[in-house]
Design a protein around this motif. Structure first.
Motif, mmCIF file in Angstrom:
data_model
loop_
_atom_site.group_PDB
_atom_site.id
_atom_site.type_symbol
_atom_site.label_atom_id
_atom_site.label_comp_id
_atom_site.label_asym_id
_atom_site.label_seq_id
_atom_site.Cartn_x
_atom_site.Cartn_y
_atom_site.Cartn_z
ATOM 1 N N GLY A 1 0.826 -1.186 0.000
ATOM 2 C CA GLY A 1 0.000 0.000 0.000
ATOM 3 C C GLY A 1 0.873 1.253 0.000
ATOM 4 O O GLY A 1 2.030 1.211 0.405
ATOM 5 N N ASN A 2 0.342 2.348 -0.482
ATOM 6 C CA ASN A 2 1.134 3.568 -0.447
ATOM 7 C C ASN A 2 0.704 4.403 0.752
ATOM 8 O O ASN A 2 -0.465 4.699 0.928
ATOM 9 N N LYS A 3 1.671 4.723 1.581
ATOM 10 C CA LYS A 3 1.387 5.475 2.798
ATOM 11 C C LYS A 3 1.512 6.968 2.533
ATOM 12 O O LYS A 3 2.547 7.429 2.069
ATOM 13 N N GLU A 4 0.458 7.699 2.834
ATOM 14 C CA GLU A 4 0.511 9.152 2.694
ATOM 15 C C GLU A 4 0.938 9.734 4.028
ATOM 16 O O GLU A 4 0.362 9.418 5.055
ATOM 17 N N THR A 5 1.977 10.571 3.995
ATOM 18 C CA THR A 5 2.366 11.216 5.240
ATOM 19 C C THR A 5 1.436 12.411 5.419
ATOM 20 O O THR A 5 1.170 13.145 4.466
ATOM 21 N N LYS A 6 0.953 12.568 6.620
ATOM 22 C CA LYS A 6 0.033 13.669 6.900
ATOM 23 C C LYS A 6 0.853 14.962 6.956
ATOM 24 O O LYS A 6 1.490 15.254 7.939
ATOM 25 N N GLU A 7 0.847 15.668 5.871
ATOM 26 C CA GLU A 7 1.591 16.926 5.772
ATOM 27 C C GLU A 7 0.751 18.015 6.413
ATOM 28 O O GLU A 7 -0.441 18.118 6.157
ATOM 29 N N GLN A 8 1.378 18.818 7.279
ATOM 30 C CA GLN A 8 0.636 19.923 7.891
ATOM 31 C C GLN A 8 0.293 20.939 6.818
ATOM 32 O O GLN A 8 1.135 21.260 5.982
ATOM 33 N N PRO A 9 -0.926 21.427 6.843
ATOM 34 C CA PRO A 9 -1.297 22.410 5.822
ATOM 35 C C PRO A 9 -0.443 23.663 5.959
ATOM 36 O O PRO A 9 -0.042 24.018 7.054
ATOM 37 N N THR A 10 -0.172 24.259 4.820
ATOM 38 C CA THR A 10 0.535 25.530 4.868
ATOM 39 C C THR A 10 -0.515 26.601 5.095
ATOM 40 O O THR A 10 -1.499 26.670 4.367
ATOM 41 N N VAL A 11 -0.313 27.366 6.128
ATOM 42 C CA VAL A 11 -1.288 28.373 6.513
ATOM 43 C C VAL A 11 -0.943 29.703 5.854
ATOM 44 O O VAL A 11 0.223 30.083 5.794
ATOM 45 N N ASP A 12 -1.948 30.382 5.358
ATOM 46 C CA ASP A 12 -1.757 31.720 4.805
ATOM 47 C C ASP A 12 -1.505 32.662 5.979
ATOM 48 O O ASP A 12 -2.407 32.966 6.754
ATOM 49 N N MET A 13 -0.267 33.116 6.105
ATOM 50 C CA MET A 13 0.124 33.915 7.267
ATOM 51 C C MET A 13 -0.604 35.260 7.320
ATOM 52 O O MET A 13 -0.913 35.759 8.390
ATOM 53 N N HIS A 14 -0.884 35.827 6.155
ATOM 54 C CA HIS A 14 -1.587 37.114 6.118
ATOM 55 C C HIS A 14 -3.000 36.927 6.689
ATOM 56 O O HIS A 14 -3.469 37.714 7.510
ATOM 57 N N GLU A 15 -3.659 35.863 6.236
ATOM 58 C CA GLU A 15 -4.996 35.551 6.706
ATOM 59 C C GLU A 15 -4.975 35.226 8.206
ATOM 60 O O GLU A 15 -5.830 35.673 8.966
ATOM 61 N N LEU A 16 -3.981 34.447 8.610
ATOM 62 C CA LEU A 16 -3.841 34.062 10.010
ATOM 63 C C LEU A 16 -3.677 35.304 10.892
ATOM 64 O O LEU A 16 -4.337 35.439 11.924
ATOM 65 N N LYS A 17 -2.820 36.213 10.468
ATOM 66 C CA LYS A 17 -2.605 37.459 11.220
ATOM 67 C C LYS A 17 -3.929 38.196 11.391
ATOM 68 O O LYS A 17 -4.283 38.613 12.494
ATOM 69 N N ASN A 18 -4.675 38.339 10.301
ATOM 70 C CA ASN A 18 -5.944 39.062 10.367
ATOM 71 C C ASN A 18 -6.925 38.381 11.315
ATOM 72 O O ASN A 18 -7.600 39.044 12.098
ATOM 73 N N GLU A 19 -6.990 37.049 11.266
ATOM 74 C CA GLU A 19 -7.893 36.306 12.146
ATOM 75 C C GLU A 19 -7.491 36.462 13.610
ATOM 76 O O GLU A 19 -8.339 36.683 14.470
ATOM 77 N N LEU A 20 -6.191 36.340 13.886
ATOM 78 C CA LEU A 20 -5.735 36.427 15.270
ATOM 79 C C LEU A 20 -5.962 37.820 15.843
ATOM 80 O O LEU A 20 -6.461 37.965 16.958
ATOM 81 N N LEU A 21 -5.614 38.846 15.086
ATOM 82 C CA LEU A 21 -5.778 40.207 15.581
ATOM 83 C C LEU A 21 -7.258 40.555 15.740
ATOM 84 O O LEU A 21 -7.633 41.278 16.660
ATOM 85 N N ALA A 22 -8.107 40.012 14.873
ATOM 86 C CA ALA A 22 -9.544 40.294 14.956
ATOM 87 C C ALA A 22 -10.183 39.610 16.162
ATOM 88 O O ALA A 22 -11.225 40.051 16.647
ATOM 89 N N SER A 23 -9.561 38.555 16.673
ATOM 90 C CA SER A 23 -10.183 37.819 17.780
ATOM 91 C C SER A 23 -10.025 38.514 19.129
ATOM 92 O O SER A 23 -10.634 38.113 20.106
#
Length: 144
Positions: A1-23
């Motif tokens: 079987g082929n094993k897929e490694t669970k790659e962490q998603p790449t987060v859009d840092m600009h979007e992340l900044k806006n979400e964190l500051l808005a919270s």
């Protein structure tokens, strides 16, 4: 079987900044430097003294008027470097506390409650009234 490694998603840092500051609606006007900026590596040194070659991307927002609030996320190339990044952020807080005790003793408590944690290769650093809300938003954004 082929094993897929669970790659962490790449987060859009600009979007992340806006979400964190808005919270946290109590945050003052914030100024932000990021890994997209012309002097990204130099700017990073005001947040962390870790080797910049370990950093994939980052943003660092801090109170424009010289207030104590700061929010930053460092995306590392390797999850294994999270401890080093967190250590460097603890050093950053210690430096801030030294300055605050001197110039803004009323702000010391907020800085002492700084939050430094990680989700995989993402390390978050928060000094804010509603750091818990920012931290929850961070967790949700990274683990989606």
């Amino acid at each position: 079987g082929n094993k897929e490694t669970k790659e962490q998603p790449t987060v859009d840092m600009h979007e992340l900044k806006n979400e964190l500051l808005a919270s946290d609606t109590t945050l003052p006007e914030m100024k932000t430097v990021t890994s997209e900026d012309e002097n990204a590596e130099l700017n990073f040194t005001s947040l962390s003294d870790m080797d910049y070659s370990l950093v994939d991307s980052y943003f660092y927002s801090y109170a424009e008027g010289g207030d104590v609030q700061e929010v930053a996320v460092i995306a590392l190339k390797e999850e294994g470097d999270a401890a080093e990044a967190m250590e460097s952020l603890h050093d950053h807080v210690e430096n801030r506390l030294g300055t605050l005790k001197e110039y803004s003793p009323d702000k010391v408590e907020l800085a002492e409650d700084a939050v430094i944690t990680n989700e995989g290769r993402y390390v978050v650093f928060i000094i804010a009234e509603k750091s818990g809300m920012i931290q929850n938003t961070f967790k949700e954004s990274i683990t989606e």
